[in-house]
Design an enzyme around this catalytic site. Structure first.
Site, PDB file in Angstrom:
ATOM      1  N   ASP A   1      -5.066   2.114   1.732  1.00 37.02           N
ATOM      2  CA  ASP A   1      -5.451   1.474   3.005  1.00 37.02           C
ATOM      3  C   ASP A   1      -6.057   2.511   3.943  1.00 37.02           C
ATOM      4  O   ASP A   1      -7.041   2.236   4.641  1.00 37.02           O
ATOM      5  CB  ASP A   1      -4.231   0.771   3.658  1.00 37.02           C
ATOM      6  CG  ASP A   1      -2.978   1.650   3.717  1.00 37.02           C
ATOM      7  OD1 ASP A   1      -2.951   2.709   3.055  1.00 37.02           O
ATOM      8  OD2 ASP A   1      -2.027   1.283   4.424  1.00 37.02           O
TER       9      ASP A   1
ATOM     10  N   TYR B   1      -6.589   7.946 -17.959  1.00 38.91           N
ATOM     11  CA  TYR B   1      -7.656   8.631 -17.231  1.00 38.91           C
ATOM     12  C   TYR B   1      -7.842  10.054 -17.749  1.00 38.91           C
ATOM     13  O   TYR B   1      -6.868  10.728 -18.066  1.00 38.91           O
ATOM     14  CB  TYR B   1      -7.322   8.714 -15.730  1.00 38.91           C
ATOM     15  CG  TYR B   1      -7.113   7.386 -15.057  1.00 38.91           C
ATOM     16  CD1 TYR B   1      -7.607   6.212 -15.608  1.00 38.91           C
ATOM     17  CD2 TYR B   1      -6.430   7.302 -13.853  1.00 38.91           C
ATOM     18  CE1 TYR B   1      -7.422   4.993 -14.969  1.00 38.91           C
ATOM     19  CE2 TYR B   1      -6.236   6.087 -13.209  1.00 38.91           C
ATOM     20  CZ  TYR B   1      -6.731   4.935 -13.783  1.00 38.91           C
ATOM     21  OH  TYR B   1      -6.532   3.744 -13.150  1.00 38.91           O
TER      22      TYR B   1
ATOM     23  N   GLU C   1      -0.368   8.377  10.879  1.00 41.92           N
ATOM     24  CA  GLU C   1      -1.678   7.770  11.213  1.00 41.92           C
ATOM     25  C   GLU C   1      -2.565   8.692  12.038  1.00 41.92           C
ATOM     26  O   GLU C   1      -3.764   8.430  12.178  1.00 41.92           O
ATOM     27  CB  GLU C   1      -1.461   6.443  11.952  1.00 41.92           C
ATOM     28  CG  GLU C   1      -0.889   5.362  11.041  1.00 41.92           C
ATOM     29  CD  GLU C   1      -0.551   4.086  11.787  1.00 41.92           C
ATOM     30  OE1 GLU C   1      -0.085   4.191  12.945  1.00 41.92           O
ATOM     31  OE2 GLU C   1      -0.751   3.000  11.223  1.00 41.92           O
TER      32      GLU C   1
ATOM     33  N   HIS D   1       0.879  -1.178   0.000  1.00 39.90           N
ATOM     34  CA  HIS D   1       0.000   0.000   0.000  1.00 39.90           C
ATOM     35  C   HIS D   1       0.913   1.223   0.000  1.00 39.90           C
ATOM     36  O   HIS D   1       1.169   1.809   1.038  1.00 39.90           O
ATOM     37  CB  HIS D   1      -0.925   0.002   1.222  1.00 39.90           C
ATOM     38  CG  HIS D   1      -2.236  -0.655   0.955  1.00 39.90           C
ATOM     39  ND1 HIS D   1      -3.134  -0.141   0.029  1.00 39.90           N
ATOM     40  CD2 HIS D   1      -2.814  -1.757   1.459  1.00 39.90           C
ATOM     41  CE1 HIS D   1      -4.212  -0.923  -0.009  1.00 39.90           C
ATOM     42  NE2 HIS D   1      -4.043  -1.910   0.833  1.00 39.90           N
TER      43      HIS D   1
END
Ligand SMILES: [Zn+2]
Ligand SMILES: [Zn+2]
Length: 393
Positions: free
Chosen positions: A102, A298, A370, A97
């Site tokens: 995640d 894209y 985090e 990741h």
């Protein structure tokens, strides 16, 4: 209590989810365990869901009826060998990741927990569609990405707006960034072959040297953005691969050039494609020939003006004006672009710089702070809550 306060109280839970996902990364369209992790949580919350959307995606609703807004999180990881020595290091060797998806799944699950509680208590009217989207990182050419597949499957048909988020490991932690209109680039690729006639290096007049032709073509390519595109608009063409020749006395028969084409405006995109072909055609003028294949990737991610103003106001209310910033144009791409084409959309960045080490996206030492997980969950929840509340008036 604001979602920020409530999300802060779930911080440990969010970190646990993120670390579990981080240590079990899966590539695009292989997100089976990830989807299970999502549906387990939805099941525990008593939320019905549908799986197999866009192959490995998961879709669910909170509440019912209109107004209805969609919240999107992408699920996939990248083919990178993780170099971080952390307890939550990837256990799937060679997969990582390394873009923070995640964290996106974690934040959307966190938002779901809070919103679900509020629906149960009758605090919210209308509904929220949760889009857990696979395969953001693969797409273009013959491969249809998860975001485009979701749109094709009609996942956006029954919503009035869509919001997506990306954590950014190089932007200051906890800061919010958004931009109206074109935000991230359209990305196309070209593969060209310049065809000459091979021969002896000592007798160039008896050959048609494709390396000489390639030199003219490259010069012409590099003139496109500066001489052909309106200077007030942006675009870039980079020749990133060139291959030709086998020995110092042999003029090869052909030369291969390929590279990337990026733009924000569909008219500029079309012009870059057309002018690239003209640049290659110089090879024909000088006696050779060429093939030039453009592989469409894209489209540009374009934020709807009203939705941008909405999320900016929402973030200002939640985390304070001093933490809300204007994002710079990004030459990178996102397949949220397909969703933002289907319905008025807003895509925003959440800064997540972990420490002083440079940990760019798609890199073996990528990691995030985090501490932003509660902020991300709160931003997603608040975007949905405010959207429903504003429209219920
Ligand atoms: Zn990425
Ligand atoms: Zn990403």
């Amino acid at each position: 209590m604001t979602y920020l306060t409530r999300a802060q109280a779930m911080k440990d839970k969010l970190i646990t989810i993120r670390r579990d996902l981080h240590s079990h990364p899966e590539l695009g369209f292989q997100e089976v365990r990830t989807a299970h992790r999502i549906t387990d949580t939805l099941h525990d919350l008593g939320i019905e869901y549908e799986t197999g959307i866009a192959k490995t995606g998961v879709v669910a609703y909170l509440g019912e009826g209109e107004p209805r807004i969609a919240l999107r999180a992408d699920m996939d990881a990248l083919p990178i060998l993780e170099a971080n020595n952390v307890e939550y290091k990837s256990e799937n060797t060679g997969v990582m990741h390394a873009c923070g998806h995640d964290a996106h799944v974690t934040c959307l699950l966190g938002a779901t927990m809070m919103l679900n509680e509020d629906f149960k208590q009758g605090k919210l009217k209308g509904s929220i569609k949760l889009l857990f989207q696979p395969a953001e990182e693969i797409g273009g050419g013959d491969i249809t990405s998860g975001g485009e597949l979701m749109v094709q499957a009609g996942a956006l048909n029954d919503v009035q707006a869509v919001v997506g988020m990306h954590v950014i490991s190089t932007l200051p932690s906890g800061e919010f960034f958004v931009r109206e209109g074109a935000f991230m680039a359209a990305v196309d690729t070209f593969e060209g072959e310049i065809i000459g006639v091979g021969g002896h290096g000592a007798y160039p007049h008896e050959a048609i040297d494709p390396i000489w032709l390639a030199a003219q073509v490259i010069n012409a390519i590099h003139g496109i953005v500066s001489r052909r595109v309106d200077p007030t608009k942006q675009g870039v063409i980079s020749v990133c691969i060139i291959n030709a020749g086998t020995a110092t006395n042999i003029i090869p028969g052909s030369a291969f050039l390929s590279g990337t084409i990026r733009s924000f405006d569909e008219s500029v995109r079309a012009q870059l494609h057309a002018d690239l072909d003209k640049a290659f055609s110089i090879a024909r003028t000088l006696g050779g020939d060429y093939k030039c294949k453009i592989i469409r990737g894209y489209p540009a991610t374009v934020n709807d003006a009203n939705m941008t103003e909405f999320v900016r106001g929402m973030a200002t209310g939640l985390i304070g004006e001093e933490h809300v910033h204007e994002a710079e144009l990004q030459m990178g791409a996102e397949d949220f672009s397909y969703m933002a084409r289907a319905k008025p959309g807003a895509f925003f960045y959440l800064g997540a710089k972990k420490d002083e080490k440079h940990r760019p996206h798609h890199n073996a030492v990528f990691d995030i702070d985090e501490n932003v997980l509660p902020t991300g969950a709160a931003l997603m929840a608040e975007a949905a809550r405010k959207y429903l509340a504003d429209r219920a008036k």
